[in-house]
Motif scaffolding. Sequence first.
Motif, short mmCIF file in Angstrom:
data_model
loop_
_atom_site.label_atom_id
_atom_site.label_comp_id
_atom_site.label_asym_id
_atom_site.label_seq_id
_atom_site.Cartn_x
_atom_site.Cartn_y
_atom_site.Cartn_z
N THR A 1 41.64 35.64 45.47
CA THR A 1 41.49 36.97 46.07
C THR A 1 40.46 37.77 45.28
O THR A 1 40.20 37.48 44.10
CB THR A 1 42.82 37.75 46.06
OG1 THR A 1 43.27 37.91 44.69
CG2 THR A 1 43.89 37.04 46.87
N THR A 2 39.88 38.76 45.94
CA THR A 2 39.05 39.74 45.25
C THR A 2 39.69 41.11 45.47
O THR A 2 40.57 41.26 46.32
CB THR A 2 37.61 39.75 45.78
OG1 THR A 2 37.62 40.16 47.16
CG2 THR A 2 36.97 38.39 45.67
N GLY A 3 39.25 42.09 44.75
CA GLY A 3 39.80 43.44 44.91
C GLY A 3 41.17 43.55 44.28
O GLY A 3 41.45 42.95 43.24
N ASN A 4 42.06 44.27 44.93
CA ASN A 4 43.40 44.50 44.39
C ASN A 4 44.42 44.57 45.51
O ASN A 4 44.07 44.63 46.70
CB ASN A 4 43.43 45.79 43.57
CG ASN A 4 43.01 46.99 44.41
OD1 ASN A 4 43.80 47.51 45.19
ND2 ASN A 4 41.76 47.43 44.26
N LEU B 1 46.16 43.42 50.82
CA LEU B 1 45.11 42.94 49.92
C LEU B 1 43.84 43.70 50.26
O LEU B 1 43.25 43.51 51.34
CB LEU B 1 44.90 41.43 50.09
CG LEU B 1 43.66 40.84 49.40
CD1 LEU B 1 43.71 41.04 47.90
CD2 LEU B 1 43.48 39.36 49.75
N GLN C 1 40.14 36.13 41.66
CA GLN C 1 41.35 35.80 40.91
C GLN C 1 42.07 34.64 41.61
O GLN C 1 42.32 34.68 42.81
CB GLN C 1 42.30 37.00 40.82
CG GLN C 1 41.72 38.22 40.11
CD GLN C 1 40.92 39.10 41.06
OE1 GLN C 1 41.33 39.34 42.18
NE2 GLN C 1 39.79 39.59 40.58
#
Length: 432
Positions: free
Chosen positions: A117-120, A126, A231
Motif C-alpha cells: 500500500t501507499t499513503g495511509n 486506504l 509498505q
Amino acid sequence: MKKVISVLIVLLILFLAATVTLHFKGCGGDLLCEDSTAVELPDIDDSLRMRIDTFLSAVPPCGDFGMMVYDITAQKEVYSYNKDSLMRPASCMKILTCMAVLRYIGADKKQYNRLYTTGNIAGDTLRGDLILKTQFDTSFNRDTLNLLVDTLKSMGIKHISGNIVIDMAFTEAMDHEEHWIIGDLRTRYMGLVLQGFPRMRKELMGALYMKGIKLDGGDVLLGKLNPAISQLVAENINTYHTMIEKALKVSSNINAEALLYPLGYIYDKKGNYRENGKLFLNNFLQRELNVIPAQVCNIDDGCGLCPNDRVTPELLIRLLIYAHNHKSMYEEVLNDMPLAGVDGTLYKRMHHPEIKGKLRGKTGTLTREGGVSSLAGYFIGKDDHLIAYSIINNGCSVEDGRAWQDEFCQKAFRPYKYMGKLEEQVIENQLE
C-alpha cells in the motif's frame, strides 16, 4: 649460484603451468573426456554391455532409434547407438530447461507474491494505492490471491481511494508456440501469473469484492512498484522447486515452458522473455557443456511439444553427467525424476520386480510425427556404479515405444539397487 637456482625454479613453475594448460585444452572441458593422469578408475561392467547387445539383436527397437549408456562411476561409455543423431526428444527436452534453471537460479530461489500500500489508512479507507506484485510463480492462483486480500480485510480496510496497480512479470497471457496444436496448452491448469493482465485484473477485483472492499473512483492499472513509497502488507512465498518438480515428475508442459521466462529475464530484461529463454539455453550448452548447440540440438520451446525440437542421445547424457557433478543439482534432479513403477509419469510402467523402484527416468511422449517415446535418467549397476542412460524412439507408436523401452530396461539394464521410496517400504516390511 642463488640466481641459477631462482631461474631453475621459475622455469619449473612455467613448465608445470604449461602442462596443466595443455591438459585442460586437450579435454576442452569435455564432460566425457577421460583423464589418464587421474587416479585409476574402475572398469565398466562388461555383462551390462553384453546384455544390451544381446537384447538389441533379439528384440530390435521400433522406428528410428538412438541411445547411449554411460558409466558415471567409471567415467566411460558402456554402449551407444546413433548417439550423435538429432532426434525428437519430446518431454526429455525438459531436462535441459530444468538444468539451466537449477544452475543459474536454483530450486530454493524464492518467488514472492506481495500486496503493498501507499499513503495511509484512515478509519476503513486506504488513502493511497494498492499494489499487487507477482513474479514467475505458476502456482499463484485464486486461492493464494484470496489469502493476500484477507490481510486487507483483517486490517479493517473497506475502501480504496487511490488506484490499484498490478506489477506482473507476464503482462501477456502465455500462448501456443508457433508449432503447437490446439489442446497443447491447457489454460485451466495455468496459474494467474501466466494469464496476463486482463485476467489478473478481473481476479483481483473479484477477490476484493468478495471481501467487501470497494475501489472508490480510482482505476486498475498495469504499472511498477515503487519500493521507496510502498509498505508491504501481505505476501505469499514459493520456490522454483515447485515448478521444476512438476516439469520433471509429471511432465508439466506449462511449468517447463514457464521456466523459459525467468531465464529470458536474466538474458535480457527488456526483450521477449520466452524467445530470450531459448537463447539462454543455447548459451548454457555452449558455456557449461562446451558444445556447439547447432550440432547437438535445435531448441524451439522449453517443454518438447514442438516437433521441430531436436537433441542427440549423447547430449542428454552430458546433461545427466553435468547434474551429477553439481551436488545440489543432482539431488534435486534425482528426487524429481519419476521412479519406475512408483510415481510420476512412470507410475503405470515398469512394475516388474526386477525394475520397480530401481530406475529413475524422465519420460517423453509425442503422438504426432509418427510417434515419439523417450526416456533418460539413472540407475545403479554392478558394484554400485551409477549409470546414466538415454533412449529415444522416433517414428513408432507411443504404445510400442514404451513397451519396448520397459522390456529393454528390465532385461538389459537389470538395476541392482532401489533408488527411492520403494527401498524404504521394503526395509520397513522386512523389520515387521
